[in-house]
Design a protein around this motif. Structure first.
Motif, PDB file in Angstrom:
ATOM      1  N   MET A   1      42.192 -66.973 -69.781  1.00 46.30           N
ATOM      2  CA  MET A   1      40.897 -66.504 -69.323  1.00 46.30           C
ATOM      3  C   MET A   1      40.976 -65.039 -68.934  1.00 46.30           C
ATOM      4  O   MET A   1      41.834 -64.629 -68.173  1.00 46.30           O
ATOM      5  N   GLU A   2      40.074 -64.255 -69.509  1.00 43.49           N
ATOM      6  CA  GLU A   2      40.094 -62.824 -69.245  1.00 43.49           C
ATOM      7  C   GLU A   2      39.272 -62.507 -67.992  1.00 43.49           C
ATOM      8  O   GLU A   2      38.231 -63.103 -67.757  1.00 43.49           O
ATOM      9  N   ILE A   3      39.751 -61.564 -67.219  1.00 41.59           N
ATOM     10  CA  ILE A   3      38.964 -61.100 -66.074  1.00 41.59           C
ATOM     11  C   ILE A   3      38.925 -59.583 -66.121  1.00 41.59           C
ATOM     12  O   ILE A   3      39.909 -58.934 -66.485  1.00 41.59           O
ATOM     13  N   TYR A   4      37.746 -59.029 -65.810  1.00 45.14           N
ATOM     14  CA  TYR A   4      37.558 -57.587 -65.920  1.00 45.14           C
ATOM     15  C   TYR A   4      38.013 -56.891 -64.644  1.00 45.14           C
ATOM     16  O   TYR A   4      37.631 -57.281 -63.548  1.00 45.14           O
ATOM     17  N   LEU A   5      38.854 -55.885 -64.807  1.00 43.89           N
ATOM     18  CA  LEU A   5      39.327 -55.124 -63.647  1.00 43.89           C
ATOM     19  C   LEU A   5      38.399 -53.921 -63.445  1.00 43.89           C
ATOM     20  O   LEU A   5      38.332 -53.040 -64.302  1.00 43.89           O
TER      21      LEU A   5
ATOM     22  N   PHE B   1      45.752 -65.477 -66.348  1.00 43.48           N
ATOM     23  CA  PHE B   1      46.939 -66.325 -66.241  1.00 43.48           C
ATOM     24  C   PHE B   1      48.216 -65.531 -66.493  1.00 43.48           C
ATOM     25  O   PHE B   1      49.267 -65.838 -65.922  1.00 43.48           O
ATOM     26  N   THR B   2      48.105 -64.507 -67.327  1.00 42.86           N
ATOM     27  CA  THR B   2      49.268 -63.643 -67.528  1.00 42.86           C
ATOM     28  C   THR B   2      49.645 -62.986 -66.207  1.00 42.86           C
ATOM     29  O   THR B   2      50.813 -62.984 -65.803  1.00 42.86           O
ATOM     30  N   ILE B   3      48.624 -62.432 -65.520  1.00 45.06           N
ATOM     31  CA  ILE B   3      48.887 -61.715 -64.273  1.00 45.06           C
ATOM     32  C   ILE B   3      49.361 -62.682 -63.184  1.00 45.06           C
ATOM     33  O   ILE B   3      50.341 -62.406 -62.477  1.00 45.06           O
ATOM     34  N   LEU B   4      48.684 -63.841 -63.084  1.00 45.08           N
ATOM     35  CA  LEU B   4      49.096 -64.812 -62.060  1.00 45.08           C
ATOM     36  C   LEU B   4      50.518 -65.293 -62.338  1.00 45.08           C
ATOM     37  O   LEU B   4      51.349 -65.388 -61.434  1.00 45.08           O
ATOM     38  N   GLY B   5      50.806 -65.593 -63.618  1.00 44.44           N
ATOM     39  CA  GLY B   5      52.144 -66.071 -63.984  1.00 44.44           C
ATOM     40  C   GLY B   5      53.200 -65.021 -63.696  1.00 44.44           C
ATOM     41  O   GLY B   5      54.252 -65.294 -63.111  1.00 44.44           O
ATOM     42  N   MET B   6      52.863 -63.780 -64.057  1.00 44.38           N
ATOM     43  CA  MET B   6      53.794 -62.684 -63.872  1.00 44.38           C
ATOM     44  C   MET B   6      54.080 -62.459 -62.390  1.00 44.38           C
ATOM     45  O   MET B   6      55.237 -62.322 -61.978  1.00 44.38           O
TER      46      MET B   6
ATOM     47  N   PHE C   1      56.184 -54.231 -64.990  1.00 42.77           N
ATOM     48  CA  PHE C   1      55.522 -55.292 -65.755  1.00 42.77           C
ATOM     49  C   PHE C   1      54.099 -54.886 -66.086  1.00 42.77           C
ATOM     50  O   PHE C   1      53.648 -54.999 -67.213  1.00 42.77           O
ATOM     51  N   LEU C   2      53.373 -54.425 -65.061  1.00 45.14           N
ATOM     52  CA  LEU C   2      51.975 -54.040 -65.260  1.00 45.14           C
ATOM     53  C   LEU C   2      51.863 -52.877 -66.232  1.00 45.14           C
ATOM     54  O   LEU C   2      51.015 -52.869 -67.115  1.00 45.14           O
ATOM     55  N   ILE C   3      52.751 -51.889 -66.082  1.00 49.41           N
ATOM     56  CA  ILE C   3      52.697 -50.730 -66.968  1.00 49.41           C
ATOM     57  C   ILE C   3      52.928 -51.174 -68.411  1.00 49.41           C
ATOM     58  O   ILE C   3      52.214 -50.769 -69.322  1.00 49.41           O
ATOM     59  N   PHE C   4      53.891 -52.073 -68.612  1.00 50.08           N
ATOM     60  CA  PHE C   4      54.169 -52.511 -69.981  1.00 50.08           C
ATOM     61  C   PHE C   4      53.091 -53.449 -70.509  1.00 50.08           C
ATOM     62  O   PHE C   4      52.991 -53.677 -71.707  1.00 50.08           O
ATOM     63  N   THR C   5      52.258 -54.007 -69.630  1.00 53.24           N
ATOM     64  CA  THR C   5      51.121 -54.831 -70.070  1.00 53.24           C
ATOM     65  C   THR C   5      49.963 -53.956 -70.514  1.00 53.24           C
ATOM     66  O   THR C   5      49.043 -54.434 -71.169  1.00 53.24           O
ATOM     67  N   GLY C   6      49.978 -52.677 -70.132  1.00 55.32           N
ATOM     68  CA  GLY C   6      48.917 -51.792 -70.569  1.00 55.32           C
ATOM     69  C   GLY C   6      48.037 -51.291 -69.434  1.00 55.32           C
ATOM     70  O   GLY C   6      47.076 -50.570 -69.672  1.00 55.32           O
ATOM     71  N   VAL C   7      48.341 -51.675 -68.193  1.00 52.77           N
ATOM     72  CA  VAL C   7      47.600 -51.143 -67.054  1.00 52.77           C
ATOM     73  C   VAL C   7      48.021 -49.677 -66.878  1.00 52.77           C
ATOM     74  O   VAL C   7      49.209 -49.372 -66.933  1.00 52.77           O
ATOM     75  N   PRO C   8      47.066 -48.759 -66.699  1.00 49.63           N
ATOM     76  CA  PRO C   8      47.451 -47.352 -66.506  1.00 49.63           C
ATOM     77  C   PRO C   8      48.436 -47.218 -65.336  1.00 49.63           C
ATOM     78  O   PRO C   8      48.231 -47.839 -64.290  1.00 49.63           O
ATOM     79  N   PRO C   9      49.518 -46.420 -65.511  1.00 47.86           N
ATOM     80  CA  PRO C   9      50.544 -46.328 -64.477  1.00 47.86           C
ATOM     81  C   PRO C   9      50.008 -46.026 -63.084  1.00 47.86           C
ATOM     82  O   PRO C   9      50.454 -46.625 -62.105  1.00 47.86           O
ATOM     83  N   ALA C  10      49.027 -45.115 -62.991  1.00 43.48           N
ATOM     84  CA  ALA C  10      48.522 -44.747 -61.661  1.00 43.48           C
ATOM     85  C   ALA C  10      47.911 -45.965 -60.971  1.00 43.48           C
ATOM     86  O   ALA C  10      48.116 -46.189 -59.772  1.00 43.48           O
TER      87      ALA C  10
ATOM     88  N   LEU D   1      44.377 -58.523 -55.632  1.00 42.13           N
ATOM     89  CA  LEU D   1      44.128 -59.889 -55.171  1.00 42.13           C
ATOM     90  C   LEU D   1      44.885 -60.894 -56.034  1.00 42.13           C
ATOM     91  O   LEU D   1      45.553 -61.805 -55.521  1.00 42.13           O
ATOM     92  N   LEU D   2      44.806 -60.720 -57.358  1.00 42.22           N
ATOM     93  CA  LEU D   2      45.513 -61.620 -58.279  1.00 42.22           C
ATOM     94  C   LEU D   2      47.023 -61.560 -58.030  1.00 42.22           C
ATOM     95  O   LEU D   2      47.707 -62.581 -58.009  1.00 42.22           O
ATOM     96  N   LEU D   3      47.522 -60.341 -57.819  1.00 46.33           N
ATOM     97  CA  LEU D   3      48.964 -60.154 -57.607  1.00 46.33           C
ATOM     98  C   LEU D   3      49.401 -60.856 -56.324  1.00 46.33           C
ATOM     99  O   LEU D   3      50.459 -61.488 -56.274  1.00 46.33           O
TER     100      LEU D   3
END
Lengths: 254, 307
Positions: free
Chosen positions: B1-5, B15-20, B42-51, B246-248
């Motif tokens: 399930m996708e959630i918009y950040l 589920f990727t973020i919760l699992g991670m 992990f987040l950076i390699f998932t594609g979240v901007p580093p900042a 929150l997810l983290l």
């Protein structure tokens, strides 16, 4: 200035009265909302070619080119080079005002509709649109290389796209197109520019637009972060601490 | 399930973020570290901007260190006085770190700085930890009688501004302690890590702080610096994504509970060896980013967006 120039060119190549087709354009929505389950959006665009008594018969039929431009962005395109065995960004170009999203939908392959150099002049196609946003003076081959890299990278990531048969004919005079926004398309105003051509000659041009906006909760968070950063920061820290405390209560072992 | 950040402006698989974060929480519960050093990459390699990864993880670490600190506080395993000195240094270090972070972001070097720092810091510290724990594992196998090494008072204990820390059974100058805290929190603010895996061994080896209070005390410092980092990141660069944080936190809390149980059955040397391998692994993963020829030499960075 650029816009004025484009208008002048359009006025020159679209002599009034000589060709009598006009375009009626409609979008399925002018406001696309981003909600928490947003993963991209689809819009439909309709175009009707209106003919009057002066319109001559078009033996080869009409062609439509729809250009959708997302909000303008200033970007830096960087090129990695090997320095002391490490791949690091070495050269870069600052490109101001390039579209954050760009899609060119056509009824046939663009090169069949119009010759490349004329397409360039009319700003039809991905690279011509991006090039048109850049200042003409001091333009070097290196600049062109960075622009091409931008278009290629964004094409791969789905932000820029070209669809050769993205515009379909419903009847001889009614066209329909699907505009697909990827999830990463930037928030803001989108300009939809529709050009009608026949036998490589532009006949009419219409512009409309739609907006991609965050809805309720998403907008609230984004606004709070931008307009009340202190409150937002303290709230974020407080939220974390309270959750941390709650979990220590919930999972207390004794 | 996708959630918009809403801040990162991208959807992400919930589920990727919760699992991670549960996996990282499990590891952090097991080793008693914050886990930021795994979560941010992990987040950076998932594609979240580093900042955004760095800033949002600081909020998560604040939450997880709060949980940890409460349990250590209940067991009376915190040297509050030493903690306050660390916090004083931590405040200065975090502030400097945020200034540096924003300056680098303005100049467009932030990503390179993050990658290079991870490579340097994690390869060096991971390498040292690996050597130390390998030695410990080998020694344990030889089953040598444990003789407490005779400790000399290091020269930096004698610097001015000395203080007595009863719980840690030491009297030392606050200057080197504060300097350590400045360095670690500087790195923490820039890299989105709590720094527990640096400050804990440093307190043990450099300041002979008893192992019984060292984790609780470092958590006190991490909690404070990560609160400051969260607020300052929000104020200066608006890159804390609350939904992501929150997810983290949720994933991390659940994982940490299981991790803490798993950790109880692990021998101390094996424990340190595994941690060292993980730290080194993260460093090498980042190193591969700049050593291996990238698929595409070009990259695009958005500087400014019309609203």
């Amino acid at each position: 200035m650029k816009r004025l120039a484009a208008l002048l060119i359009a006025a020159l190549i679209l002599p009034q009265g000589a060709r009598a087709e006009s375009l009626l354009v409609s979008l399925s929505s002018h406001r696309v909302l981003i909600e928490s389950n947003y993963t991209g959006a689809q819009l439909a665009a309709f175009a009707v070619v209106e003919r009057d008594a002066r319109s001559v018969a078009r033996i080869n039929g009409y062609d439509l080119v729809i250009t959708i431009r997302g909000p303008r962005e200033d970007v830096v395109v960087q090129e990695k080079r090997r320095v002391f065995g490490l791949w690091v960004n070495q050269r870069q170009r600052f490109l101001a005002g390039v579209p954050g999203y760009l899609s060119v939908l056509t009824s046939r392959p663009l090169q069949d509709i119009i010759e490349p150099d004329r397409a360039q002049r009319l700003n039809l196609g991905l690279l011509p649109v991006v090039t048109a946003t850049q200042p003409r003076d001091n333009d070097t081959a290196r600049d062109a290389e960075f622009r091409a890299a931008l278009v290629r990278l964004r094409y791969e990531s789905g932000l820029y796209g070209e669809k050769e048969r993205g515009v379909s004919l419903l009847t001889a005079n009614v066209f329909q197109a699907q505009i697909a926004l990827p999830a990463t398309a930037p928030v803001g105003n989108y300009e939809v520019d529709i050009m009608l051509l026949a036998d490589s000659v532009p006949l009419a041009r219409q512009t409309t637009n739609f907006e991609l906006v965050k809805s309720g909760f998403e907008q609230l968070i984004a606004d709070a972060a931008r307009q009340h950063p202190w409150i937002y920061g303290v709230a974020a820290a407080a939220l974390s601490i309270v959750l941390g405390w709650l979990s220590s209560v919930a999972f207390r072992k004794d | 399930m996708e959630i918009y950040l809403p801040i990162a402006e991208m959807p992400i698989n919930m589920f990727t973020i919760l699992g991670m974060s549960a996996a990282v929480g499990f590891i952090s519960g097991m080793f008693g570290v914050g886990g930021g050093f795994l979560m941010t990459p992990f987040l950076i390699f998932t594609g979240v901007p580093p900042a955004i990864a760095v800033a949002s993880v600081s909020a998560q670490i604040a939450g997880s260190s709060m949980t940890g600190l409460i349990s250590y506080w209940r067991r009376n395993a915190v040297d509050a006085r030493l903690g306050l000195v660390l916090i004083g240094g931590g405040a200065v270090g975090t502030w400097l770190g945020i200034l540096f972070f924003n300056q680098m972001r303005r100049l467009g070097h932030l990503e390179l700085v993050i990658v290079l720092s991870y490579v340097a810091l994690f390869s060096v510290i991971g390498g040292l930890m690996l050597l130390e724990s390998l030695r410990a594992v080998l020694h344990a196998q030889k089953a040598r009688p444990a003789t407490a090494p005779k400790r000399e008072r290091p020269w930096y204990f004698e610097l001015p501004l000395r203080m007595i820390f009863h719980r840690s059974r030491m009297a030392a100058s606050v200057l080197p302690i504060a300097a350590l805290a400045i360095g670690v929190s500087f790195a923490g603010a820039v890299l989105g890590i709590g720094g527990g895996f640096i400050i804990v061994p440093a307190l043990i080896y450099l300041f002979h702080v008893p192992t019984s209070v060292v984790i609780g005390t470092s958590l006190m410092q991490i909690l404070f610096t990560m609160i400051v980092a969260t607020v300052l990141h929000s104020v200066t660069n608006q890159s804390v994504d609350m939904v992501l944080a929150l997810l983290l936190i949720i994933g991390g809390v659940i994982g940490a509970q299981f991790g803490a149980r798993a950790g109880q059955n692990l021998r101390a040397e094996v424990f340190r060896l595994l941690l060292a391998i993980m730290v080194l692994g993260v460093g090498l993963r980042f190193a591969s980013e700049i050593i291996v020829r990238p698929n595409d030499l070009f990259s695009v960075r958005v500087e400014q967006r019309a609203r």
